[in-house]
Enzyme design. Sequence first.
Site, PDB file in Angstrom:
ATOM      1  N   ASP A 276       0.871  -1.166   0.000  1.00  0.00           N
ATOM      2  CA  ASP A 276       0.000   0.000   0.000  1.00  0.00           C
ATOM      3  C   ASP A 276       0.912   1.221   0.000  1.00  0.00           C
ATOM      4  O   ASP A 276       2.110   1.112   0.281  1.00  0.00           O
ATOM      5  CB  ASP A 276      -0.888  -0.038   1.243  1.00  0.00           C
ATOM      6  CG  ASP A 276      -1.799   1.168   1.347  1.00  0.00           C
ATOM      7  OD1 ASP A 276      -2.344   1.597   0.322  1.00  0.00           O
ATOM      8  OD2 ASP A 276      -1.947   1.695   2.466  1.00  0.00           O
TER       9      ASP A 276
ATOM     10  N   ASP B  38      -0.161   5.038   1.112  1.00  0.00           N
ATOM     11  CA  ASP B  38      -0.387   5.972   2.225  1.00  0.00           C
ATOM     12  C   ASP B  38      -0.336   5.249   3.562  1.00  0.00           C
ATOM     13  O   ASP B  38      -1.097   4.309   3.799  1.00  0.00           O
ATOM     14  CB  ASP B  38      -1.732   6.677   2.049  1.00  0.00           C
ATOM     15  CG  ASP B  38      -1.733   7.567   0.824  1.00  0.00           C
ATOM     16  OD1 ASP B  38      -1.004   8.566   0.824  1.00  0.00           O
ATOM     17  OD2 ASP B  38      -2.443   7.251  -0.146  1.00  0.00           O
TER      18      ASP B  38
END
Length: 222
Positions: A15, A17
């Site tokens: 991922d 963020d």
Amino acid sequence: MNEGPAQLPDLVIFDCDGVLVDSERLAVDIDVEMVARLGWPMPRDEVIERFVGRSFADIAVDIATHLGHPLPDGWDTEWRRRVRVALDTHLTAVDGIETALDALAARGVPMCVASSTGHEGLRRTLGHTGLYDRFAGRIFSAADVPRGKPAPDLFLLAARTLGVPPARCAVVEDSPYGVTAARAAGMPSFGYAGGLTPAHRLAGPTTTVFTDMRTLPTLLGL
């Protein structure tokens, strides 16, 4: 906490963020203010629980459903602008992530990004922190699939595009939506609890929870 894969995975899916870039801390207070302006006041902890790890499109559906009417045109313009300013001014890479990436790269482990953020935002944040070139050509966005996290579509797209069976992938996430998507995709996951999301919200089947990015290579089997 559960054990990760017994051997080094063939693909590590990150991922963005909260995992690669420390953006969630900068955005959440803006989220609190902006969602209240739309008519849904909620405390910071609830904003973290509901919205961290989700795309703006999914957030819009959630807010409109709660309010009982469609959101006005341009509802997110000011919201996005303020987040961009905060990121451009203060964004840094997640502590320890470059050490982890260097260790994986030294062993030749393939890596990619699969994020709820759009491609423009990913170019901005990864570029700002000097991480973009590490993943160029292997960056996937929720904009590329019909359903974002917690659906498995994005992770399955990444695996399919890079030719790796789901079971031989490992996902690194920091939100319940992300680890749920990994489980649905049949991929072991590593839940980073060094950010905003508490460890207990990441824990579950096939997920290893950890708090220091420098330990990730060891957890992955290096």
